[in-house]
Design an enzyme around this catalytic site. Sequence first.
Site, short mmCIF file in Angstrom:
data_model
loop_
_atom_site.label_atom_id
_atom_site.label_comp_id
_atom_site.label_asym_id
_atom_site.label_seq_id
_atom_site.Cartn_x
_atom_site.Cartn_y
_atom_site.Cartn_z
N ASN A 56 95.52 -42.44 -51.61
CA ASN A 56 94.77 -41.85 -50.50
C ASN A 56 94.07 -42.98 -49.73
OD1 ASN A 56 92.76 -42.52 -52.35
ND2 ASN A 56 91.56 -40.69 -51.93
N CYS A 58 91.14 -44.24 -49.31
CA CYS A 58 90.14 -45.14 -49.94
C CYS A 58 90.65 -45.83 -51.19
CB CYS A 58 88.88 -44.36 -50.26
SG CYS A 58 88.00 -43.83 -48.78
N GLY A 59 91.88 -45.53 -51.60
CA GLY A 59 92.54 -46.28 -52.67
C GLY A 59 92.29 -45.80 -54.08
N GLU A 60 91.44 -44.78 -54.28
CA GLU A 60 91.10 -44.38 -55.64
C GLU A 60 92.05 -43.36 -56.24
OE1 GLU A 60 88.83 -41.32 -53.18
OE2 GLU A 60 89.48 -43.39 -53.01
N GLY A 208 80.99 -41.33 -49.98
CA GLY A 208 80.15 -41.73 -48.85
C GLY A 208 79.27 -40.62 -48.29
N THR A 209 79.90 -39.52 -47.85
CA THR A 209 79.14 -38.44 -47.24
C THR A 209 78.38 -37.62 -48.26
OG1 THR A 209 80.78 -38.30 -45.46
CG2 THR A 209 79.30 -36.42 -45.74
N ILE A 210 79.04 -37.27 -49.37
CA ILE A 210 78.38 -36.38 -50.32
C ILE A 210 77.20 -37.07 -51.00
CG2 ILE A 210 80.42 -34.96 -50.70
CD1 ILE A 210 80.85 -36.37 -53.37
#
Length: 535
Positions: A56, A58-60, A208-210
């Site tokens: 995805n 972000c790479g995780e 980031g957002t959460i």
Amino acid sequence: LIDPHSKKEVKKLYAPEVFDLIVTMAWTNGEPGIVFLDRINRDNPVPKLGEVESTNPCGEQPLLPYESCNLGSINLDALMVKKGGEYELDYDEFRKTIKNAVHFLDNVIAVNNYPLKEIRDMTLSTRKIGLGLMGFADILYKLKIPYNSGEAIELAEKVMKFLRDTAREESCELAKQRGTFPTYDESIFKSQGLVQRNATVTTIAPTGTISIICGASSGIEPIFGLSYIRNVMDNDELLETHPYFEQVMKERGLYSKELMSKIAKEGTIAHMEEIPQDIRDVFVTAHDITPDSHVRMQAAFQKYTDNAVSKTVNFPREATKEDVRKVYELAYDLGLKGVTIYRDGSRDAQVLNIGKVNKAEGDAKAQAVSKETAGVVGVSPRQRPEVTQGITQKVKIGCGNLYITVNYDENGICEVFTNLGRAGGCPSQSEATSRLISTALRSGMDVESVVEQLRGIRCHSTLRKGGDVKVLSCPDAIGRVLQTVAQMQGEKVAPLVMQDEEAQHDDTKCPECGKQLEFEGGCNICRSCGYSKCG
């Protein structure tokens, strides 16, 4: 380079040169990150279903074709309790939360509405979930453990192992109640005798957002700044301070807004003698931590993570390309599945800022690398000038009037703006085109190349007008105005030609595919591509 359709080799590149370019560009602006696909596929739980070729954004989360992300993160800071005046992590509550989260994420797979049948089938076949955490840096502060210490690494491994083991326990319990994932017999777990409901259970996402919503530090990242400036909306600046740091400073009688502003400018309290040493030792930030420590912390979490770990290795502005190279190599040696770096101030705009220390020096280095790489990748980053001059031209298009502004400074054309008249049209597309053009021009792309890409693009709403409309589309109009201004500036640009205007008035040919039009039902239509002159 392998053609994905034929699976045949179509070209070879010299690997050291590719790696050098990756390092240079990551140093320049933080992109690209790196993923190690060989290592990712080594841990692929269902290799018979295919190889993982991507992750995805972000790479995780490594993903097979049509698989989807189903991630959740536990806020560790919410699990901290105070006993005898000291904080500790409540592992009993942690266990309950992990089990509830695994159950919840498994339910999400069942009730989700999938956009495509292929996504639904693939997601249900492996039932992958990715439970992770956030607030790790917050709990280190409360436990009085420096992020860049061996004790922090030990805690990271302990917390992540507990999370993974408990998540697997719950997945096994769900398998007894609901059955294993459908492709279990084709998985690595069959031979291991490990019965699970989900092919994977753990992932460390960036959150980031959460994390902002929860008021927690993001993922496993260290705190970027104890006090910092957050750029929001249209470059509005907000001064924010970490709540626990603020609490400690107030308890010790040290807090003041003036001091917080100073910390925001400094970016670190490591050398601020007005703050006691014990506070400085514990409250380290991203830029107090060496790149080596960043990577080792990521490796500690990866050790007990099924999927991958999203983390950024922060570099100071004065870091070198060799520093970046060493981090990539260390990440591979320590078993990471990917790594991302960011050098402070290497982009025109960044969300979090810690003052402007060494900005001039960093800008000089950025200009140096742009000259060094210009011959390879055409990159020459350029700041938007404070003052520009330009020309605005009104162009008649199919939707009405398009007002095109081309601005320039002493270095040439630097930006384009567009505005549609009252008749409407598609302003978002014109704005997007203008922004990309502006970015391309300030990154060193020559005007002639930009014009070449824009000229000749066709739009059916403009072509239908014919007659007094002398352009083919909004992009074509922008290209023509750019070309005119460039010629006025004395730049080398091929002269305007009229063949496009002549072609647009040929009502016997389809403007989309060039095939013969047929007149039917009072309108010209194309049997080949479905174009209709009547819309």
